[in-house]
Motif scaffolding. Structure first.
Motif, PDB file in Angstrom:
ATOM      1  N   GLY A 153       0.697  -1.245  -0.039  1.00  0.00           N
ATOM      2  CA  GLY A 153      -0.037  -0.060  -0.071  1.00  0.00           C
ATOM      3  C   GLY A 153       0.831   1.396  -0.039  1.00  0.00           C
ATOM      4  O   GLY A 153       2.000   1.161  -0.165  1.00  0.00           O
ATOM      5  N   GLN A 154       0.080   2.240   0.046  1.00  0.00           N
ATOM      6  CA  GLN A 154       0.816   3.670   0.339  1.00  0.00           C
ATOM      7  C   GLN A 154       0.558   4.138   1.449  1.00  0.00           C
ATOM      8  O   GLN A 154      -0.416   4.280   2.121  1.00  0.00           O
ATOM      9  CB  GLN A 154       0.208   4.492  -0.934  1.00  0.00           C
ATOM     10  CG  GLN A 154       0.819   4.140  -2.305  1.00  0.00           C
ATOM     11  CD  GLN A 154       0.291   4.658  -3.320  1.00  0.00           C
ATOM     12  OE1 GLN A 154      -0.876   5.256  -3.451  1.00  0.00           O
ATOM     13  NE2 GLN A 154       0.943   4.980  -4.251  1.00  0.00           N
ATOM     14  N   GLY A 155       1.792   4.651   2.399  1.00  0.00           N
ATOM     15  CA  GLY A 155       1.432   5.177   3.525  1.00  0.00           C
ATOM     16  C   GLY A 155       1.707   4.249   4.596  1.00  0.00           C
ATOM     17  O   GLY A 155       2.138   2.989   4.335  1.00  0.00           O
ATOM     18  N   SER A 156       1.292   4.334   5.775  1.00  0.00           N
ATOM     19  CA  SER A 156       1.326   3.263   6.901  1.00  0.00           C
ATOM     20  C   SER A 156       0.209   2.298   6.500  1.00  0.00           C
ATOM     21  O   SER A 156      -0.963   2.280   6.217  1.00  0.00           O
ATOM     22  CB  SER A 156       0.805   4.122   8.273  1.00  0.00           C
ATOM     23  OG  SER A 156       0.955   3.125   9.251  1.00  0.00           O
ATOM     24  N   LEU A 157       0.830   1.071   6.895  1.00  0.00           N
ATOM     25  CA  LEU A 157      -0.161  -0.028   6.701  1.00  0.00           C
ATOM     26  C   LEU A 157      -0.316  -0.881   8.143  1.00  0.00           C
ATOM     27  O   LEU A 157      -0.785  -1.850   8.338  1.00  0.00           O
ATOM     28  CB  LEU A 157       0.690  -1.034   5.879  1.00  0.00           C
ATOM     29  CG  LEU A 157       0.722  -0.782   4.266  1.00  0.00           C
ATOM     30  CD1 LEU A 157       1.543  -1.700   3.581  1.00  0.00           C
ATOM     31  CD2 LEU A 157      -0.670  -0.461   3.601  1.00  0.00           C
ATOM     32  N   ASP A 158       0.011  -0.160   9.035  1.00  0.00           N
ATOM     33  CA  ASP A 158       0.237  -0.592  10.721  1.00  0.00           C
ATOM     34  C   ASP A 158      -1.137  -1.204  11.139  1.00  0.00           C
ATOM     35  O   ASP A 158      -1.216  -2.070  11.574  1.00  0.00           O
ATOM     36  CB  ASP A 158       0.760   0.331  11.479  1.00  0.00           C
ATOM     37  CG  ASP A 158       2.356   0.539  11.379  1.00  0.00           C
ATOM     38  OD1 ASP A 158       2.725  -0.369  10.792  1.00  0.00           O
ATOM     39  OD2 ASP A 158       2.655   1.856  11.920  1.00  0.00           O
ATOM     40  N   ASN A 186      10.215  -0.109   2.488  1.00  0.00           N
ATOM     41  CA  ASN A 186       9.352   0.767   1.635  1.00  0.00           C
ATOM     42  C   ASN A 186      10.247   0.468   0.111  1.00  0.00           C
ATOM     43  O   ASN A 186      11.505   0.374  -0.059  1.00  0.00           O
ATOM     44  CB  ASN A 186       9.999   2.081   1.881  1.00  0.00           C
ATOM     45  CG  ASN A 186       9.339   3.150   1.026  1.00  0.00           C
ATOM     46  OD1 ASN A 186       9.272   2.852  -0.043  1.00  0.00           O
ATOM     47  ND2 ASN A 186       8.891   4.411   1.803  1.00  0.00           N
ATOM     48  N   LEU A 187       9.344   0.210  -0.769  1.00  0.00           N
ATOM     49  CA  LEU A 187       9.902  -0.120  -1.956  1.00  0.00           C
ATOM     50  C   LEU A 187       9.564   0.985  -3.157  1.00  0.00           C
ATOM     51  O   LEU A 187       8.470   0.853  -3.796  1.00  0.00           O
ATOM     52  CB  LEU A 187       9.064  -1.444  -2.552  1.00  0.00           C
ATOM     53  CG  LEU A 187       9.118  -2.716  -1.603  1.00  0.00           C
ATOM     54  CD1 LEU A 187       8.280  -3.791  -2.128  1.00  0.00           C
ATOM     55  CD2 LEU A 187      10.407  -3.316  -1.762  1.00  0.00           C
ATOM     56  N   ASN A 188      10.402   1.981  -3.257  1.00  0.00           N
ATOM     57  CA  ASN A 188      10.025   2.917  -3.987  1.00  0.00           C
ATOM     58  C   ASN A 188       8.832   3.608  -3.797  1.00  0.00           C
ATOM     59  O   ASN A 188       8.226   3.882  -4.820  1.00  0.00           O
ATOM     60  CB  ASN A 188      10.368   2.618  -5.368  1.00  0.00           C
ATOM     61  CG  ASN A 188      11.472   3.260  -6.312  1.00  0.00           C
ATOM     62  OD1 ASN A 188      12.242   3.923  -5.676  1.00  0.00           O
ATOM     63  ND2 ASN A 188      11.921   2.948  -7.202  1.00  0.00           N
ATOM     64  N   GLY A 189       8.514   3.949  -2.729  1.00  0.00           N
ATOM     65  CA  GLY A 189       7.188   4.508  -2.536  1.00  0.00           C
ATOM     66  C   GLY A 189       6.085   3.796  -2.116  1.00  0.00           C
ATOM     67  O   GLY A 189       4.885   4.246  -1.927  1.00  0.00           O
ATOM     68  N   ILE A 190       6.331   2.452  -2.284  1.00  0.00           N
ATOM     69  CA  ILE A 190       4.985   1.489  -2.001  1.00  0.00           C
ATOM     70  C   ILE A 190       5.519   0.871  -0.627  1.00  0.00           C
ATOM     71  O   ILE A 190       6.810   0.498  -0.500  1.00  0.00           O
ATOM     72  CB  ILE A 190       4.847   0.535  -3.017  1.00  0.00           C
ATOM     73  CG1 ILE A 190       4.599   1.337  -4.333  1.00  0.00           C
ATOM     74  CG2 ILE A 190       3.879  -0.385  -2.544  1.00  0.00           C
ATOM     75  CD1 ILE A 190       4.266   0.278  -5.501  1.00  0.00           C
ATOM     76  N   SER A 191       4.632   0.731   0.278  1.00  0.00           N
ATOM     77  CA  SER A 191       4.933   0.390   1.720  1.00  0.00           C
ATOM     78  C   SER A 191       4.644  -1.290   1.442  1.00  0.00           C
ATOM     79  O   SER A 191       3.804  -1.491   0.639  1.00  0.00           O
ATOM     80  CB  SER A 191       4.225   0.850   2.567  1.00  0.00           C
ATOM     81  OG  SER A 191       4.493   2.360   2.828  1.00  0.00           O
ATOM     82  N   ARG A 192       5.584  -2.186   2.215  1.00  0.00           N
ATOM     83  CA  ARG A 192       5.306  -3.420   2.165  1.00  0.00           C
ATOM     84  C   ARG A 192       5.516  -4.089   3.476  1.00  0.00           C
ATOM     85  O   ARG A 192       6.396  -3.790   4.293  1.00  0.00           O
ATOM     86  CB  ARG A 192       6.161  -4.352   1.235  1.00  0.00           C
ATOM     87  CG  ARG A 192       5.948  -5.754   1.343  1.00  0.00           C
ATOM     88  CD  ARG A 192       7.243  -6.578   0.597  1.00  0.00           C
ATOM     89  NE  ARG A 192       7.075  -7.878   0.919  1.00  0.00           N
ATOM     90  CZ  ARG A 192       7.964  -8.502   2.011  1.00  0.00           C
ATOM     91  NH1 ARG A 192       8.838  -7.694   2.838  1.00  0.00           N
ATOM     92  NH2 ARG A 192       7.788  -9.821   2.233  1.00  0.00           N
ATOM     93  N   ILE A 193       4.653  -4.882   4.008  1.00  0.00           N
ATOM     94  CA  ILE A 193       4.690  -5.475   5.308  1.00  0.00           C
ATOM     95  C   ILE A 193       4.678  -7.058   4.990  1.00  0.00           C
ATOM     96  O   ILE A 193       3.739  -7.342   4.583  1.00  0.00           O
ATOM     97  CB  ILE A 193       3.822  -5.151   6.313  1.00  0.00           C
ATOM     98  CG1 ILE A 193       3.967  -3.701   6.703  1.00  0.00           C
ATOM     99  CG2 ILE A 193       3.847  -5.830   7.776  1.00  0.00           C
ATOM    100  CD1 ILE A 193       3.198  -3.000   7.807  1.00  0.00           C
TER     101      ILE A 193
END
Length: 120
Positions: free
Chosen positions: A67-72, A95-102
């Motif tokens: 997603g973009q931003g916090s995925l918490d 952070n993958l080039n502006g895309i967040s990954r958890i």
């Protein structure tokens, strides 16, 4: 008979409104809608009885949230669904080039008769 945790994973994820409808067992060609979730499962026999019927199965499943931003909040909701079932987890984020990954990996041993989850 082996209890199919794959169905449990999908149904549980799909019950979360923020990601419902954006869940897949494989990576899409393009990630156009966020947040989205990709999951994978693996299992191995943990205990077979004298008739070689699998009584307990060790399951590992990984859930990647993009997603973009916090995925918490989504991460906490997913953990809050699976941890009470008995699955233990580890989580990583990047952070993958502006895309967040958890990435969350859950592990547990399922007793196929009692449908209980425990650690080894």
């Amino acid at each position: 008979m082996i209890y199919d945790v794959k169905e449990l994973v999908y149904a549980t994820l799909n019950s979360i409104p923020e990601i419902s409808g954006h869940i897949s067992p494989q990576y899409p060609d393009e990630m156009a809608e966020f947040p989205c979730v990709v999951y994978s499962t693996e299992h191995a026999a943990f205990f077979k009885d004298s008739n070689q019927e699998e009584q307990q199965t060790q399951w590992t499943f990984t859930i990647d949230i993009f997603g973009q931003g916090s995925l918490d909040d989504i991460q906490n909701e997913i953990i809050g669904k699976f941890e009470p079932m008995g699955f233990k987890y580890t989580a990583v984020d990047q952070n993958l080039n502006g895309i967040s990954r958890i990435g969350i990996t859950f592990r547990g041993i399922v007793d196929n008769g009692l449908l209980h989850v425990f650690e080894n």
